[in-house]
Write a protein that holds these residues in place. Structure first.
Motif: not given
Length: 423
Positions: A328-334, A338-342, A359-360, A386-391
Motif C-alpha cells: 500500500n505504499v503510495d510514493v517513495f521520495i528519492a 544539497g538540502k534535498s534529503q531534509e 517511504l523515504t 534533487g537540488e534543481d527541483e528544490l530550487r
RNA sequence: GUGGGCGUAGCUCAGUAGGUAGAGCGCCAGAUUGUGGCUCUGGUGGCCGCGGGUUCAAGUCCCGUCGCUCACCCCA
C-alpha cells in the motif's frame, strides 16, 4: 554468544503472511457482526482450577497438556488451553446474565497446550470461537453451526464438511454408558490399553479410539442416539431439521463424542481437507453443565464452537484462497544532493498527514539504489527530488507502473497522488 | 512420552570413492557520472547444528547431543 531461539511450537508471523491473518480477522468480525456477536477478551492466564474443573481432570488437555506454573505467591496459574471456560467465568463474574438473557460473545485469541508439535498443531495456536450463552433452544445450536459455515463460505473454502452427533443429557448418558459397558465387557481383553483404562474412567471416550481392532469391535456397538431421553432426542431432531431447512449438508457421526467433558446434547465438528493428520478445523457443541462446574448456582445453558486459525490458513492455502496482497505504499521520495534529503523528509511528513503512505531513503543510498528500493517496495510513484527541483519548487513524479514521468508543483503533490488512487 | 526424516550462504538446495565448499534466487555494485523493473558483468556472503572419535586428511565414516520436521496419542 548463543543465539536465542523461539520456543518449540511457537511461530513468528512475519510479513507478508501477517496480511493473511488480517484478512481472516476482518472476515471473521464481519460475519460475527451479522449474527449479533460482540467481542470478549479474557486474560491469557487463569487460575488452574478453572480449567481443571471446567474441562475435566481426566481429559488429555488437563492431565497432560497444560502450561501450568506457580506465581510468586504460590498460586497455581495456567495459560489458557481453550477459551470456553474463561468466557463462562467472565460471564458469571461480571453478571452478564443479569444484563440480558442472551449473551452472544466471540473471541479471536491465542491458546497454549504443551504437546509435541506437528503439521497443524502448535504449542501456541490461535482460535476464533463463539459462545451463545443463555438460550437452551435448539435454534441456538443450529445458529452457531450456520455461523461457522458462513465464515468458511465467506472465505471461499470448498473442501470441508460437518459432522454432528448428540451426546445427550445426563440422564441419557448414564443410560448409554451402562449399555456400552455391557456391550464391551465380554470383549474387554481385545481392546487396546487406553481403551481398557477408559472402560472405567470414561467409557464414552472409547468411541474416539482409532485403533483398528477397537474399531472392529465398536462398529456394532450400541448407538447413543438410540439411548437419548425424550428431551434430548427432540432437541437433536430440531437441530437437524433446522439445518435441513437451511440447506446444510451434514453427516451424523455416531462416534463423535469430543474430548472435553463439558459437552451435553449437540456435539459437532468442522472437518477440513488437505490438512494432514490434523483435519479438524473446529469443533463445538452445547455445554449446559459447565457453568455449574465452575461455581454458578444456577444452570446456564450455552452453545458454541472454537476453530483453529492456523489450520484455516493451511486449508485456504491449499485452495489458494487468499487475495493478492497489495503493497500500500503510495510514493517513495528519492532525494540526492544539497538540502534535498531534509526537504524530502519534511515533505513525507506533510503527505502522511493527508493519509498518503510515503517511504523515504533511510540508508543514504544512491539515486539508482533508491529507485530500486522504490520498485521493490511496490510504491505507485517515485518522487525524484534533487537540488534543481528544490530550487524551482517542482519535482519529477514517476508512475512506476506506467513508467511515465511528469513534473509536478510540490504544493500540489498530495492532490496529484490522491487523484491517481481513484483511477 | 514414542517412532521416522532432516540440519551446508539470507532463502531453496547440490556436494560424487573421505582430499581443504558450490549452484539458483536474494542482497550490493558497475554497464547507464540524476531514474526502478529486463539483460550482462563483477562482488558480498559459510565455526557444513554442536561436542567427541577414527584418519596423514572428515560436510562426507562412527558415537553422543541439541534443534527442526512429519507421524502416533489427542486435539484447533
Amino acid at each position: 554468544m548463543k543465539q536465542i531461539k523461539r520456543i518449540k511450537g511457537t511461530q513468528d508471523i512475519l510479513p507478508p503472511i501477517s496480511q493473511k491473518w488480517q484478512y481472516i480477522e476482518k472476515t471473521l468480525r464481519k460475519v460475527m457482526r451479522c449474527y449479533g456477536y460482540n467481542e470478549i477478551r479474557t486474560p491469557m492466564f487463569e487460575m488452574t482450577e478453572l480449567f481443571a474443573r471446567g474441562i475435566g481432570q481426566l481429559t488429555d488437555i488437563v492431565s497432560k497438556e497444560m502450561y501450568t506454573f506457580q506465581d510468586r505467591s504460590k498460586k497455581s496459574l495456567t495459560l489458557r488451553p481453550e477459551c470456553t471456560a474463561p468466557v463462562i467465568r467472565a460471564y458469571l463474574e461480571n453478571n452478564l446474565g443479569e444484563a440480558r438473557p442472551v449473551q452472544k460473545l466471540y473471541y479471536i485469541s491465542a491458546m497454549f497446550r504443551q504437546e509435541n508439535p506437528q503439521a497443524g498443531r502448535l504449542r501456541q495456536f490461535h482460535q476464533f470461537g463463539v459462545e451463545c450463552i443463555g438460550p437452551q433452544a435448539p435454534e441456538a445450536d443450529t445458529e452457531t453451526i450456520l455461523l461457522g459455515l458462513d465464515i468458511y463460505q465467506e472465505l471461499g473454502l470448498k473442501n470441508f464438511s460437518v459432522k454432528i452427533n448428540s451426546v445427550g443429557d445426563v440422564e441419557s448418558r448414564v443410560a448409554y454408558k451402562s449399555q456400552l459397558k455391557k456391550f464391551l465387557k465380554p470383549q474387554l481383553n481385545d481392546l487396546c490399553q487406553t481403551c481398557r483404562e477408559r472402560y472405567e474412567s470414561n467409557p464414552m471416550r472409547i468411541l474416539d479410539c482409532k485403533n483398528e481392532s477397537c474399531n472392529e469391535i465398536l462398529a456394532s456397538a450400541p448407538r447413543i442416539l438410540d439411548a437419548l431421553s425424550e428431551n434430548a432426542r427432540s432437541h437433536f431432531e430440531k437441530v437437524l431439521s433446522l439445518l435441513d431447512q437451511n440447506g446444510v449438508e451434514y453427516e451424523i457421526d455416531h462416534r463423535l463424542v469430543r474430548g472435553l467433558d463439558y459437552y451435553t446434547f449437540t456435539a459437532y465438528e468442522f472437518i477440513g481437507g488437505g490438512l494432514g493428520a490434523q483435519n479438524a478445523l473446529g469443533g463445538g457443541g452445547r455445554y449446559d453443565l459447565l457453568a455449574q462446574e465452575i461455581g454458578s448456582k444456577k444452570p446456564v445453558p450455552s452453545v458454541g464452537f472454537a476453530a483453529g486459525i492456523e489450520r484455516l490458513i493451511m486449508a485456504m492455502d491449499k485452495e489458494n484462497l487468499f487475495p493478492e496482497m497489495r503493497k500500500n505504499v503510495d510514493v517513495f521520495i528519492a532525494t540526492f544532493g544539497g538540502k534535498s534529503q531534509e526537504a524530502g523528509f519534511k515533505l513525507a511528513h506533510e503527505l502522511r498527514k493527508n493519509d498518503i503512505s510515503v517511504l523515504t531513503e533511510l540508508m543514504g543510498r544512491s539515486l539508482k539504489a533508491q529507485m530500486r528500493e522504490a520498485n521493490r517496495s511496490g510504491a505507485r510513484f517515485a518522487l525524484i527530488l534533487g537540488e534543481d527541483e528544490l530550487r524551482n519548487g517542482r519535482a519529477a513524479l514517476k508512475d512506476l507502473q506506467k513508467s511515465e514521468q511528469q513534473e509536478v508543483v510540490l504544493g500540489k503533490l498530495a492532490t496529484e497522488i490522491l487523484k491517481s488512487r481513484q483511477m
